[in-house]
Design an enzyme around this catalytic site. Structure first.
Site, PDB file in Angstrom:
ATOM      1  N   SER A  58     -12.937  -6.377  14.205  1.00 35.97           N
ATOM      2  CA  SER A  58     -11.853  -7.549  14.531  1.00 35.97           C
ATOM      3  C   SER A  58     -10.608  -6.963  14.541  1.00 35.97           C
ATOM      4  O   SER A  58     -10.466  -5.627  13.831  1.00 35.97           O
ATOM      5  CB  SER A  58     -11.743  -8.401  13.363  1.00 35.97           C
ATOM      6  OG  SER A  58     -10.900  -9.199  13.516  1.00 35.97           O
ATOM      7  N   TYR A  78     -11.917 -12.724   5.238  1.00 32.63           N
ATOM      8  CA  TYR A  78     -12.627 -12.265   6.430  1.00 32.63           C
ATOM      9  C   TYR A  78     -11.819 -10.858   6.520  1.00 32.63           C
ATOM     10  O   TYR A  78     -12.609 -10.042   7.133  1.00 32.63           O
ATOM     11  CB  TYR A  78     -12.206 -13.333   7.426  1.00 32.63           C
ATOM     12  CG  TYR A  78     -12.651 -12.915   9.055  1.00 32.63           C
ATOM     13  CD1 TYR A  78     -13.797 -13.340   9.604  1.00 32.63           C
ATOM     14  CD2 TYR A  78     -11.670 -12.368   9.881  1.00 32.63           C
ATOM     15  CE1 TYR A  78     -14.102 -12.887  10.714  1.00 32.63           C
ATOM     16  CE2 TYR A  78     -12.024 -12.215  11.055  1.00 32.63           C
ATOM     17  CZ  TYR A  78     -13.275 -12.324  11.677  1.00 32.63           C
ATOM     18  OH  TYR A  78     -13.572 -11.952  12.902  1.00 32.63           O
TER      19      TYR A  78
HETATM   20  P1  NAP Z   1     -19.692 -17.317  16.691  1.00 33.07           P
HETATM   21  O1  NAP Z   1     -20.117 -18.048  18.156  1.00 33.07           O
HETATM   22  O2  NAP Z   1     -19.510 -18.343  15.482  1.00 33.07           O
HETATM   23  O3  NAP Z   1     -20.783 -16.446  16.281  1.00 33.07           O
HETATM   24  C1  NAP Z   1     -21.085 -16.244  15.017  1.00 33.07           C
HETATM   25  C2  NAP Z   1     -22.647 -15.940  14.989  1.00 33.07           C
HETATM   26  O4  NAP Z   1     -23.241 -15.506  13.664  1.00 33.07           O
HETATM   27  C3  NAP Z   1     -23.732 -17.214  15.382  1.00 33.07           C
HETATM   28  O5  NAP Z   1     -24.605 -17.148  16.287  1.00 33.07           O
HETATM   29  C4  NAP Z   1     -24.260 -17.648  14.215  1.00 33.07           C
HETATM   30  O6  NAP Z   1     -25.257 -18.601  14.346  1.00 33.07           O
HETATM   31  C5  NAP Z   1     -24.354 -16.413  13.503  1.00 33.07           C
HETATM   32  N1  NAP Z   1     -24.426 -16.385  12.166  1.00 33.07           N
HETATM   33  C6  NAP Z   1     -23.618 -16.966  11.136  1.00 33.07           C
HETATM   34  N2  NAP Z   1     -23.972 -17.217   9.905  1.00 33.07           N
HETATM   35  C7  NAP Z   1     -25.218 -16.696   9.822  1.00 33.07           C
HETATM   36  C8  NAP Z   1     -26.183 -16.283   8.869  1.00 33.07           C
HETATM   37  N3  NAP Z   1     -26.120 -16.558   7.701  1.00 33.07           N
HETATM   38  N4  NAP Z   1     -27.528 -15.554   9.306  1.00 33.07           N
HETATM   39  C9  NAP Z   1     -27.548 -15.348  10.596  1.00 33.07           C
HETATM   40  N5  NAP Z   1     -26.676 -15.526  11.728  1.00 33.07           N
HETATM   41  C10 NAP Z   1     -25.265 -16.184  11.456  1.00 33.07           C
HETATM   42  O7  NAP Z   1     -18.509 -16.479  16.964  1.00 33.07           O
HETATM   43  P2  NAP Z   1     -18.144 -15.174  17.640  1.00 33.07           P
HETATM   44  O8  NAP Z   1     -16.847 -15.199  17.946  1.00 33.07           O
HETATM   45  O9  NAP Z   1     -19.149 -14.878  18.871  1.00 33.07           O
HETATM   46  O10 NAP Z   1     -18.477 -14.286  16.402  1.00 33.07           O
HETATM   47  C11 NAP Z   1     -19.234 -12.788  16.573  1.00 33.07           C
HETATM   48  C12 NAP Z   1     -18.414 -11.839  15.929  1.00 33.07           C
HETATM   49  O11 NAP Z   1     -17.429 -11.618  16.561  1.00 33.07           O
HETATM   50  C13 NAP Z   1     -18.183 -12.124  14.328  1.00 33.07           C
HETATM   51  O12 NAP Z   1     -18.507 -11.026  13.563  1.00 33.07           O
HETATM   52  C14 NAP Z   1     -16.725 -12.257  14.213  1.00 33.07           C
HETATM   53  O13 NAP Z   1     -16.007 -12.273  13.367  1.00 33.07           O
HETATM   54  C15 NAP Z   1     -16.424 -11.381  15.279  1.00 33.07           C
HETATM   55  N6  NAP Z   1     -15.029 -11.521  15.966  1.00 33.07           N
HETATM   56  C16 NAP Z   1     -14.939 -12.588  16.759  1.00 33.07           C
HETATM   57  C17 NAP Z   1     -13.352 -12.627  17.370  1.00 33.07           C
HETATM   58  C18 NAP Z   1     -13.086 -13.864  18.340  1.00 33.07           C
HETATM   59  O14 NAP Z   1     -11.979 -14.082  18.651  1.00 33.07           O
HETATM   60  N7  NAP Z   1     -13.965 -14.838  18.648  1.00 33.07           N
HETATM   61  C19 NAP Z   1     -12.629 -11.850  17.131  1.00 33.07           C
HETATM   62  C20 NAP Z   1     -12.737 -10.862  16.413  1.00 33.07           C
HETATM   63  C21 NAP Z   1     -14.010 -10.617  15.977  1.00 33.07           C
HETATM   64  P3  NAP Z   1     -24.971 -19.789  14.087  1.00 33.07           P
HETATM   65  O15 NAP Z   1     -24.279 -20.348  15.287  1.00 33.07           O
HETATM   66  O16 NAP Z   1     -26.686 -20.357  14.428  1.00 33.07           O
HETATM   67  O17 NAP Z   1     -24.701 -20.284  12.604  1.00 33.07           O
END
Ligand code: NAP
Length: 254
Positions: A146, A159
């Site tokens: 991140s 986080y």
């Molecule tokens: P997201 O759509 O909320 O994706 C998170 C994923 O992790 C979901 O598919 C969720 O499944 C899964 N997950 C959560 N808890 C879990 C558990 N206990 N066991 C197994 N799977 C689990 O958000 P995203 O933005 O795509 O996030 C993906 C990664 O990118 C994360 O590591 C986040 O920190 C990182 N990130 C995102 C951003 C951004 O701007 N979006 C920026 C920097 C980093 P469910 O939906 O089924 O709960």
């Protein structure tokens, strides 16, 4: 196949992507399939039909596997079950959660929840799958870090701690496994429009503040991660390890 296509091809490889049901994980899974990989889609329940169809649209196989990453103690056993049926050539640690609160109100329960999914389970899964790669003498590991692997952030103490730790873990594993031809890198996405950032985008003031600071002038779309993911999963990155690659529309350069 042209030289360039071969360099980036994932044909004959299998990738495991956590949190593949939604957001960035879904886009990365589809991108890796587009480059030729079969994909093991890991989540903790819910509907995987959209990402399954996207993988299959590229003519690749999709396998759904359940691991609750909030339970780090169960991760190694579940990963071993997956490894019994699939050689994992590419591991993408993407799943992550965020809890927003002022630090004085940030409960230990929330702290532990975030660290369990974002760090403890990443370590458990990586050392289990990584061990099979080290034995084989090849593998690619990508962890989703991140901007908060570099910066402090606002109201996200757990986080930020988890994502700084993920950057450190990436580097230490890269050092340890480079001689075994296992490359370990991270991608640091900037601000992407996914469920993770819904609260920020719903807050008109924060949303404008963020947008105004992104040199590219727009939020990232999940597909913006495709190129970085395929690069770090393919032979094109064989001499790249221990790197945290920002895909952030220029945020960190500002
Ligand atoms: P997201 O759509 O909320 O994706 C998170 C994923 O992790 C979901 O598919 C969720 O499944 C899964 N997950 C959560 N808890 C879990 C558990 N206990 N066991 C197994 N799977 C689990 O958000 P995203 O933005 O795509 O996030 C993906 C990664 O990118 C994360 O590591 C986040 O920190 C990182 N990130 C995102 C951003 C951004 O701007 N979006 C920026 C920097 C980093 P469910 O939906 O089924 O709960």
């Amino acid at each position: 196949m042209t030289y360039l296509a071969k360099l980036f091809s994932l044909e004959g490889r299998t990738a495991l992507v956590t949190g593949a049901r939604t957001g960035l994980g879904r886009a990365v899974a589809a991108a890796l399939a587009g480059a030729g990989a079969d994909v093991v889609l890991v989540g903790h329940g819910g509907d995987f039909s959209q990402v399954t169809e996207e993988v299959q649209a590229h003519g690749r196989s999709a396998y759904v596997a359940e691991i609750d990453l909030a339970e780090p103690g169960q991760v190694a056993g579940k990963a071993a079950e997956i490894l019994a049926g699939h050689q994992i050539d590419v591991l993408v640690n993407n799943a992550g959660i965020i809890r927003r609160a002022d630090a004085v109100d940030h409960s230990l329960e929330d702290w532990r929840a975030v660290l369990s999914v974002n760090l403890d389970s990443v370590f458990e899964l990586t050392r289990t799958v990584g061990a099979s790669m080290v034995r084989r003498g090849s593998g690619k590991i990508i962890t989703i870090a991140s901007l908060l692997s570099f910066q402090g952030g606002i109201r996200v103490a757990a986080y930020t701690a988890s994502k700084h730790a993920v950057a450190g873990l990436t580097k230490t594993l890269a050092n340890e496994w480079a001689a075994s031809n296992v490359q370990v890198n991270a991608i640091a996405p900037g601000y992407f429009a996914t469920d993770n950032t819904a609260a920020l985008r719903d807050d008109a003031r924060r949303s404008q503040e963020i947008l105004g600071r992104i040199p590219s002038g727009r939020w990232g779309s999940p597909d913006d991660l495709a190129g970085a993911a395929v690069f770090l999963a393919s032979s094109a990155s064989d001499y790249v390890t221990g790197h945290v690659l920002a895909v952030d529309g220029g945020w960190l350069a500002r």
